[in-house]
Design an enzyme around this catalytic site. Sequence first.
Site, mmCIF file in Angstrom:
data_model
loop_
_atom_site.group_PDB
_atom_site.id
_atom_site.type_symbol
_atom_site.label_atom_id
_atom_site.label_comp_id
_atom_site.label_asym_id
_atom_site.label_seq_id
_atom_site.Cartn_x
_atom_site.Cartn_y
_atom_site.Cartn_z
ATOM 1 N N SER A 300 -4.710 0.207 31.691
ATOM 2 C CA SER A 300 -3.312 0.605 31.760
ATOM 3 C C SER A 300 -3.044 1.913 31.012
ATOM 4 O O SER A 300 -3.532 2.965 31.413
ATOM 5 C CB SER A 300 -2.449 -0.538 31.221
ATOM 6 O OG SER A 300 -1.079 -0.320 31.432
ATOM 7 N N ASP A 311 -8.611 14.596 33.876
ATOM 8 C CA ASP A 311 -8.139 15.382 35.010
ATOM 9 C C ASP A 311 -7.775 16.805 34.613
ATOM 10 O O ASP A 311 -7.900 17.738 35.411
ATOM 11 C CB ASP A 311 -6.914 14.709 35.646
ATOM 12 C CG ASP A 311 -7.301 13.567 36.575
ATOM 13 O OD1 ASP A 311 -8.510 13.330 36.749
ATOM 14 O OD2 ASP A 311 -6.388 12.911 37.114
ATOM 15 N N LYS A 325 -6.382 -0.650 36.034
ATOM 16 C CA LYS A 325 -5.006 -1.150 36.230
ATOM 17 C C LYS A 325 -4.098 0.056 36.439
ATOM 18 O O LYS A 325 -3.738 0.763 35.500
ATOM 19 C CB LYS A 325 -4.539 -1.957 35.026
ATOM 20 C CG LYS A 325 -3.110 -2.498 35.173
ATOM 21 C CD LYS A 325 -2.693 -3.316 33.963
ATOM 22 C CE LYS A 325 -1.285 -3.860 34.123
ATOM 23 N NZ LYS A 325 -0.255 -2.808 34.035
#
Length: 571
Positions: A300, A311, A325
């Site tokens: 999460s 990223d 998740k």
Amino acid sequence: MKILNKQNRLRWVSGTLVVLVVSVGLVGFNNNDNRNFSIVKNLDIFYTLFRELNSYYVDETNPEKLIKTGIDEMLESLDPYTTYIPEDDMEDFKFMTTGEYGGMGSLISKQGDYIVIAEPYEGFPAQLAGLKAGDKLVEINEVNVVGKSSSDVSNMLKGPANTPLKLKIDRPGENKPVTIELIRKKISINPVPYYGMISDKTGLIILNNFTQDCSKEVAKALKDLKENHGAQSFVLDLRGNPGGLLDDAVKIVNLFVKKGSEVVSTRGKVSQWDKVYRASSEPLDTISPIAILISRGSASASEIVAGSLQDMDRAVLVGQRSFGKGLVQTTRPLSYNAKLKVTTAKYYIPSGRCIQAVDYSHRNEDGSVGLVPDSLITEFKTLGGRSVYDGGGVSPDIKIEPQKYGNIAYALVAQSMFFNYATQFALEHDEIVSPENFTITDEIFEAFKQFVAAKKDFKYKSATQEALKKLMETAKKEDYYEKSKTEFKALEKLLDLDVQKDMEIFKEEISELLGNEIVKRYYYQKGAIKFSLQKDEELDKALKVLEDSAEYNGILNGTVLSHAGDKRSMK
């Protein structure tokens, strides 16, 4: 057919539930009459079924329990994160989101009929009043608690701050019960249990969960390591961190990226709730090298931090693929102070990928769910052009196989052998050396072996033994056993377990677990963390890559092989 705002009220008449009207809240579905009718129809069926069940079932029923069971099963059919929170459970929910509760500050566990103090938190009422790990609770405020469940005792220990607790305990080494009195306080668990320097230039920050304002604790640790300890690079440890509040995940990413950077976006059925979360403050450090430790237990909000920084090519990830998740929950108020925690959206990190691993929307015929299939896994690009993938958690740039323990280690943990020996050890030793220097000597290990050998009720099985047992049962059914009885007996004898021998075989991992438990008796959680840092393969690799600028930069610019770009590593 237009059905808007039909209202219902519930009342009891002579023990029978009478429904006057049911509130279905259908505003917004004007153009979907079939759906409106289906909702009203099924609510009416549910009511009439419940009425008949309550009136005619052969035994007395508990209406509240029946309804809660129905709600829980209904929500479970959607996903594990959409849950009903009745008023009685609101304190536990509050603790999960804030890390705060009223109590004495201690972990407890169940051993036989007793609830045992497992670990007092340093600096909180339990520890300050003299409670020790291994103490068995006998009475709480003069109420006998022997035989009660952990949840019942936990509820008795919790309460408003500044209220008294009187405990009667059985303490190992004492001939009679000990009485301890203390005052409950507001217990606020620091989500950063440890930070410190792990080399001349590198600082470590461990974050256990994403509770309210945890970003402030991370920022405080980061500032201290930079300004007072000269840290020039950082390891952020998110291993086993199950996540929590999305807002604080965004704020933690914001510490390391430029103001205005997109951190994460959410998209769901209600388009008005779709949102892009950006770094809204000036960062603390956009230059220093960062390594993030992740594991299968990182989920999460942990994945938002790790995935977003990956990223943006702002950090190197070390460890194992994260949990996967990619769902966002929102808490909605219900009547009678209850709440519904409902999945309202999926989140997408800057490359555009959603890392949700399990597809709850497409269940198998038996109701089970599976992972997102290979055919639907898509390639995305980081800011610098590296390949990353969706549909299965965040893959680390540097993959480290997780430590695996032998069955005997699991048995020793499950049957409290480490815990009980540490209790005995603490009775016999007033002090030990610092956590950084403590080791399990041959003498301590031999004493532990003898301690286990004296416990006649210690049970230990191996997976190989269990597999052989099943094979022999199958062979008997198929008439192969008698033909090969000699071979089966020989193999059975070969696989006979020898606890003392196996403890020697797995001495290294047993020593690690035993040392951790012993150190906690003297230096509490922070000491146990320092002890564990003596041997940590993932941390060592993170430190190594931070100290090798060529490898670090090579991973981020794509010239050094990274597991994050290996689609097979997602499996």
